[in-house]
Motif scaffolding. Sequence first.
Motif, short mmCIF file in Angstrom:
data_model
loop_
_atom_site.label_atom_id
_atom_site.label_comp_id
_atom_site.label_asym_id
_atom_site.label_seq_id
_atom_site.Cartn_x
_atom_site.Cartn_y
_atom_site.Cartn_z
N LEU A 179 0.84 -1.20 0.00
CA LEU A 179 0.00 0.00 0.00
C LEU A 179 0.87 1.25 0.00
N GLU A 180 1.97 1.18 0.73
CA GLU A 180 2.88 2.31 0.78
C GLU A 180 3.44 2.61 -0.62
N LYS A 181 3.86 1.56 -1.31
CA LYS A 181 4.39 1.74 -2.67
C LYS A 181 3.33 2.32 -3.60
N LEU A 182 2.11 1.79 -3.50
CA LEU A 182 1.03 2.28 -4.37
C LEU A 182 0.74 3.74 -4.09
N GLY A 183 0.71 4.09 -2.81
CA GLY A 183 0.43 5.48 -2.42
C GLY A 183 1.51 6.41 -2.93
N ALA A 184 2.77 6.00 -2.76
CA ALA A 184 3.89 6.84 -3.19
C ALA A 184 3.83 7.05 -4.70
N GLU A 185 3.56 5.98 -5.42
CA GLU A 185 3.52 6.04 -6.88
C GLU A 185 2.40 6.97 -7.35
N GLN A 186 1.22 6.82 -6.73
CA GLN A 186 0.09 7.64 -7.18
C GLN A 186 0.27 9.10 -6.81
#
Lengths: 136, 414
Positions: free
Chosen positions: B248-255
């Motif tokens: 989730l952290e990676k997805l949030g950072a990417e978005q």
Amino acid sequence: MRCPACKLALATLEVEGVELDFCVEGHGYWLDEGELEVLLGAEETVLEVGELGGGNGGKGPGGRRPRCPRCKRSMTPVVLFEGLELDLCPVGDGIWFDEGELAVLMTELVRAGRVVADTPLARSLDSLTRHFGGTS
Amino acid sequence: MFELIHRNRRRSALLVVAMTLLLVAVGFFAGELLGSGGGPLGIVFALALMGGLFALSWFAGDKVLLAASKARPVDGESAPQLVNVVEEMSIAAGLSKPPAVYVIESNVPNAFATGRDPEHATVAITDRLLALLSREELQAVIAHEIGHIKHRDILYMTLLSVMAGSIALLSDVLMRWFWWGGGRRRSRTSSDSGQGELVLLLVGFLVVVFGALVARLVYLAASRTREYMADAGAAVFTRNPLALASALEKLGAEQAGASSEQGKTARASSPVPPSARAMLIVSPALKAGAGKRSQSPGLFSTHPPLAERIEILRQLGGQPNFSYGDYAGAFKRVSGKRASFFPSDALGEGAVSTMSFNADEPAATELRREALDGLRRGAGWRLWDCPCGARIKLPMELDRERAVACPRCGQVAE
């Protein structure tokens, strides 16, 4: 995706875990944003692909500009150094290298001492540029 | 677990009944406002509208959604590693049958589940998500989607969405009718009627106007609680809460990165139509900084704040073992709210021992390439492995007679 120069469907080449799009006829390469850096194993941006403005509406000296295979906007010519003018997508989707241009860039980067020297990928890239660039 | 689903069904059924009543009320008043005595007809119309829309999504909803998001199927032959992860997680979740697997070529990292029940379910994943996550993180994201399937959210959220949509449609049509003068004609003909009817008109007007808003808020609130429950399910199925937290952290950072970059807003948009946003793993097009907890909980969001979801999972990951009850406890500590959507019976269920999470594991790029090659084969591409080790992929549009040389070694194919 289609070749910006001859409109033929672009094929994909996978080497050392990296994918590149290329034209089987004209031997040009399309590199998505960030792929050049992956290819060179570079930590930082080698070539800034960013907001360049709207190009020149598809017309200019030398006829129509080639269009970005991703977003279809006409690409902006960017003179990187003497003897190398690349077509960049105006919104930063990527870079188009005509035949031989990747080799010219490689040579210049090596001269400037900017490429990570001896990785499998770098060796691949070397042979890539030999076969598609310069020789033909 | 079964208790969790059972109790959930009762709560869900109550909510569906409440939404139906709201729909009936909006239908009735809409009918009355359009013409005295038109109430019953309005109800019939409202229910028929909902029934029609629901039938459509029951029979074709997943197909429409998958087609709209340009998802294409892969199977155990074309993408064995990805399908394997989905099967593993289906077994861990105790699904009777693993869902179908679809891949979307999109540079937005996301995933969603769709279908009507665990026997007719699909999980779709974008290739950007595959490029970003390690195997453990991917397992966690898939387990979250399988959580949605296991909890029957896919049908329930579709039902609520259809109801909220019907109410919104009725309300919208009526508002337009009034706007274009329908109401004036109506009020002239009823000028001699009593005060009672005026009150009725006023009440009806309020119901119709606010009904749509209430229905939407109910739908969104339900969607947010379902996200927490799918997270809890994923943590239990994988026994690895930190893997989901990390994903989730990676997805949030990417978005956040994608939407803060100028001129890239189009790319950061959702891979699926707006109607299906509740099905995604993270809500699309997060605004920069939206991950911060200081932000309001967002009444109009399909998903809870990412930072909150991550923090809950991190707390679980710090324990040697955990259960649904521990998730509810962590939820209360992090959000400050009671986890009322967690049925108390489920909280007593046995704990699972926490697996250690390897944060340094590289992204599963091999798995992504395999899945993309699977898609390409399915789309008629020819794949050629050159003896030099390079792989050439030729799109269907290229005629087969054309001689193609390997760009690396110069060898000509076939």
